[in-house]
Design a protein around this motif. Structure first.
Motif, mmCIF file in Angstrom:
data_model
loop_
_atom_site.group_PDB
_atom_site.id
_atom_site.type_symbol
_atom_site.label_atom_id
_atom_site.label_comp_id
_atom_site.label_asym_id
_atom_site.label_seq_id
_atom_site.Cartn_x
_atom_site.Cartn_y
_atom_site.Cartn_z
ATOM 1 N N MET A 128 6.477 32.387 29.006
ATOM 2 C CA MET A 128 5.593 32.015 30.106
ATOM 3 C C MET A 128 6.413 31.486 31.277
ATOM 4 O O MET A 128 7.304 30.662 31.099
ATOM 5 C CB MET A 128 4.589 30.959 29.637
ATOM 6 N N ARG A 129 6.091 31.972 32.478
ATOM 7 C CA ARG A 129 6.708 31.453 33.699
ATOM 8 C C ARG A 129 5.808 30.354 34.238
ATOM 9 O O ARG A 129 4.612 30.568 34.472
ATOM 10 C CB ARG A 129 6.874 32.562 34.729
ATOM 11 N N THR A 130 6.351 29.173 34.400
ATOM 12 C CA THR A 130 5.555 28.011 34.825
ATOM 13 C C THR A 130 6.093 27.439 36.129
ATOM 14 O O THR A 130 7.265 27.626 36.484
ATOM 15 C CB THR A 130 5.571 26.924 33.750
ATOM 16 N N THR A 171 7.529 29.506 24.959
ATOM 17 C CA THR A 171 6.964 30.712 24.355
ATOM 18 C C THR A 171 5.587 30.395 23.777
ATOM 19 O O THR A 171 5.352 29.285 23.284
ATOM 20 C CB THR A 171 7.877 31.265 23.247
ATOM 21 N N ASN A 172 4.705 31.362 23.819
ATOM 22 C CA ASN A 172 3.330 31.179 23.372
ATOM 23 C C ASN A 172 3.274 31.042 21.853
ATOM 24 O O ASN A 172 3.719 31.919 21.122
ATOM 25 C CB ASN A 172 2.493 32.379 23.822
ATOM 26 N N THR A 232 0.440 24.669 30.001
ATOM 27 C CA THR A 232 1.206 24.746 28.759
ATOM 28 C C THR A 232 1.443 23.345 28.218
ATOM 29 O O THR A 232 1.524 22.373 28.982
ATOM 30 C CB THR A 232 2.569 25.425 28.949
ATOM 31 N N VAL A 239 0.864 27.799 34.319
ATOM 32 C CA VAL A 239 1.442 29.119 34.084
ATOM 33 C C VAL A 239 1.255 29.991 35.325
ATOM 34 O O VAL A 239 0.169 30.055 35.896
ATOM 35 C CB VAL A 239 0.778 29.794 32.863
ATOM 36 N N PHE A 253 3.665 35.963 32.894
ATOM 37 C CA PHE A 253 4.062 36.197 31.515
ATOM 38 C C PHE A 253 5.097 37.317 31.482
ATOM 39 O O PHE A 253 5.007 38.297 32.224
ATOM 40 C CB PHE A 253 2.856 36.597 30.660
ATOM 41 N N SER A 271 2.890 25.699 23.312
ATOM 42 C CA SER A 271 4.123 26.465 23.457
ATOM 43 C C SER A 271 5.222 25.861 22.596
ATOM 44 O O SER A 271 5.207 24.671 22.286
ATOM 45 C CB SER A 271 4.569 26.508 24.919
ATOM 46 N N GLY A 309 -3.333 36.252 24.272
ATOM 47 C CA GLY A 309 -2.014 36.218 24.898
ATOM 48 C C GLY A 309 -1.719 37.408 25.786
ATOM 49 O O GLY A 309 -1.159 37.249 26.880
#
Length: 446
Positions: free
Chosen positions: A164-166, A201-202, A249, A172, A175, A149, A233
């Motif tokens: 991404m929500r972690t 971000t990916n 991530t 993760v 998304f 990321s 993704g």
């Protein structure tokens, strides 16, 4: 078969370089592989290969698609002998699956019988990363997939990048695909309170557990979807997270996307300015460490056809000004009064008297005519910018001139794309983002 301790590289090279035209075009109807995009004296895939090899990867698997794509890459890389690695290519019978990054990966993991860990990455991006650190994160999290990321602010992310929500541990949990700035502030309140706050971000690079991923791919739902278009993704990672499989991530230093002309030029500028630590290790040491300057010795000895003096003489007398972040390849001819700054000049190119090239790339054997003013633009190999003192050419704001195209004196192009091998008369006033693809396009503006 891969071992548990070994990390192999899987290079995804099957996509077409539509967004990067005309950099990926040899002619109007012949597109070259994105892997072969020129970057600071080499092809992009070579830098990707070298950056992985430098970090211990010795076996590579290349996913290609179609005859031309496969042949172009294989002609350049062979089976890796020149690079001290082993390279294996995907079977042509899998081409029908190699249209999505996840589908291509899953089918070829089975074909190659990979069991250990694999670093999966595209060949149209430049990464600045620490593989050992990423592998530690992968192991500590017990992840099936660890996503590289890049930390970005809400202003940078809005409508351009997925987020991404972690959770607190770094796994993760969801998304958000290219959210608007208002949506970002609602979902991530910290970005409203602090504009400098960053979100992951990916970056499009993944460390995967091959054996576990292969096992999961045999489940009916994922097996069915893998026979359609399936991206990592957008499809595979959300599916894994929804099913409760650990996806981690790991923040890397930098990502350079080569998907379009502005991003390509910005990446070249950052590489020349030393922003990519890994590229700093892979490139030759600059002649002036503080100024980030590379000039091949053959170019220093090359005389221009107007004055008969060498580049070394012109630099010494001050008639040529070369600023920071400049690379000049082999056998380049530089005229008197030229100014270069944050520029990459390819082998055999000519930059004639009085010209300025700033934050731009000039391809191999291209000719930049007298008193041309080029900024934030791309001039392809063998292109001719036929500028004259009385009628100078000006290129700016991410204009791009394709291979072998010829511009007549007097043009001013702002954000205009010219396809390969076209002959373009003096044009001004074209709107930004105009694409001249054929003689018919040119006639509309004459």
């Amino acid at each position: 078969m891969s071992t548990d301790s070994e990390i192999v590289g899987i290079l995804l090279a099957g996509g077409r370089g539509e967004r990067a035209k005309p950099i990926t075009l040899e002619s109007a109807d012949y597109i070259r592989s994105k892997a072969l995009i020129p970057l600071v004296g080499r092809r992009l895939v070579e830098w990707v290969l070298e950056s992985c090899r430098e970090q211990g990867i010795r076996r590579f698997y290349v996913v290609t698609h179609g005859l031309e794509n496969r042949n172009q890459i294989k002609l350049l890389l062979g089976h890796g002998e020149r690079y001290g690695v082993r390279i294996t290519y995907s079977r042509s019978r899998f081409d029908r699956y190699n249209v999505g990054s996840a589908g291509a990966t899953l089918h070829n993991l089975e074909q190659w019988d990979l069991q250990g860990r694999a670093l999966v990455l595209p060949v149209d991006s430049l990464f600045d990363f620490d593989l050992a650190s990423m592998a530690r994160t992968h192991e500590e999290q017990g992840a099936v997939v660890t996503v590289a990321s890049v930390a970005r602010t809400a202003a940078d992310i809005a409508r351009k990048y997925g987020v991404m929500r972690t959770d607190e541990s770094g796994l993760v949990r969801g998304f958000v695909e290219k959210p608007a700035e208002g949506e970002l502030r609602e979902l991530f309140p910290q970005t409203a309170q602090d504009p400098a706050a960053t979100l992951p971000t990916n970056a499009g690079m993944y460390l995967v557990d091959c054996a576990r991923l292969r096992l999961l791919a045999r489940e009916p739902e994922l097996f069915r979807r893998s026979h359609q278009r399936l991206d990592v993704g957008g499809d595979l990672l959300p599916h894994l997270v929804e099913q409760g499989h650990p996806v981690a991530t790991h923040t890397i230093g930098r990502l350079g996307d080569m998907g379009n002309v502005p991003d390509y030029l910005d990446t070249v500028r950052l590489v020349l300015n030393g922003a990519y630590e890994q590229m700093n290790r892979l490139t030759d040491r600059p002649e002036d460490g503080s100024g980030r300057l590379w000039i091949h010795e053959s170019s220093l000895r090359t005389k221009d056809d107007a004055t008969g003096t060498t580049l070394a003489q012109k630099i010494e007398e001050g008639s040529v000004v070369i600023g920071p972040g400049v690379r000049i390849g082999e056998d380049v001819e530089i005229g008197r009064g030229v100014r270069l700054e944050h520029a990459d000049i390819g082998d055999g190119a000519e930059v004639r008297e009085g010209s300025t090239v700033v934050r731009s790339t000039v391809g191999e054997s291209a000719v930049v005519g007298r008193y041309a003013d080029i900024s934030d633009s791309y001039v392809g190999p063998m292109a001719e910018v036929c500028s004259e003192r009385a009628r100078p050419i000006r290129l700016e704001r991410y204009s791009a001139i394709g291979d072998g195209a010829v511009l007549w004196p007097g043009s001013r192009l702002c954000g205009v794309t010219v396809y390969p091998r076209l002959r373009v008369p003096a044009l001004t006033g074209l709107p930004a983002r105009t694409e001249l693809r054929s003689a018919e396009d040119i006639l509309r503006w004459v």
